[in-house]
Design an enzyme around this catalytic site. Sequence first.
Site, short mmCIF file in Angstrom:
data_model
loop_
_atom_site.label_atom_id
_atom_site.label_comp_id
_atom_site.label_asym_id
_atom_site.label_seq_id
_atom_site.Cartn_x
_atom_site.Cartn_y
_atom_site.Cartn_z
N HIS A 33 -6.44 5.22 0.25
CA HIS A 33 -5.32 5.85 -0.46
C HIS A 33 -4.21 4.83 -0.74
CE1 HIS A 33 -2.55 9.35 -1.22
NE2 HIS A 33 -1.65 8.42 -0.89
N GLU A 34 -3.80 4.12 0.29
CA GLU A 34 -2.72 3.15 0.11
C GLU A 34 -3.17 1.96 -0.74
OE1 GLU A 34 0.19 3.89 0.83
OE2 GLU A 34 -0.16 5.63 2.13
N HIS A 47 -2.51 2.79 -4.35
CA HIS A 47 -1.12 2.55 -4.77
C HIS A 47 -0.89 1.06 -5.03
CE1 HIS A 47 0.04 6.63 -4.08
NE2 HIS A 47 -0.05 6.57 -2.77
#
Length: 225
Positions: free
Chosen positions: A26-27, A30
């Site tokens: 997820h990170e 980003h």
Amino acid sequence: MSSISPEQIRQALLSVFVLIVSVALHEFGHAFMADRLGDDTPRRQGRVTLNPIAHADPIGTLLLPLVGGLYGVGFGWGKPVQWQPSRINRKWKMATAQILVAIAGPMMNVVLALVTAIVHTILVWRGVISRGGEASHLIAMAVETNFLLFFFNLIPAPPLDGGHVAQGFTPYRHREKWDQIARFGPIIIIAVVAIPALARIFLVPADWCTDHVYKILFGLVGLPT
């Protein structure tokens, strides 16, 4: 603590393992998107990587999920990716960049959920693992966890990704009103997590997606659904 069984400890450790991998991807989403849009801040901070250590928060990714997992309360977060909208390539509008960076994290969870479900289906289909076995249960839990992360993070309340997306779509003339509402973001998040009726906002669609993805995949290979 004496009432905690070895099985609860094992399940909590498995849940933490799944969360660490899911949060890392997820990170990474980003960081990768911000980097692609022209801001090298995440790369300089070592965040454009799939290494879970770079994205794990000692409390949010390890301690809290482990303790919560022992008592059946799953909750956690990763280390936020820092990026600077002012460093984005000028061909992108700042609001557009904000939306793209915000949505990239949850979309990586969808990708991980789908890829994991496909691999799971193939393993069951080829008889490598049994459908009701422990390995099968762990993989299915990973799929549902990532759908949960996707829908939870889309809640339009800062500091969740959905809050950043909502801010990006808010016209500048209404940004002041949005900022006033955004102050209540953490309270909204706590309420959604703590109140079962509100938690259905992300629990129900996550369950639905998990069930229907497996129905489709198992149907394609001729497995009973």
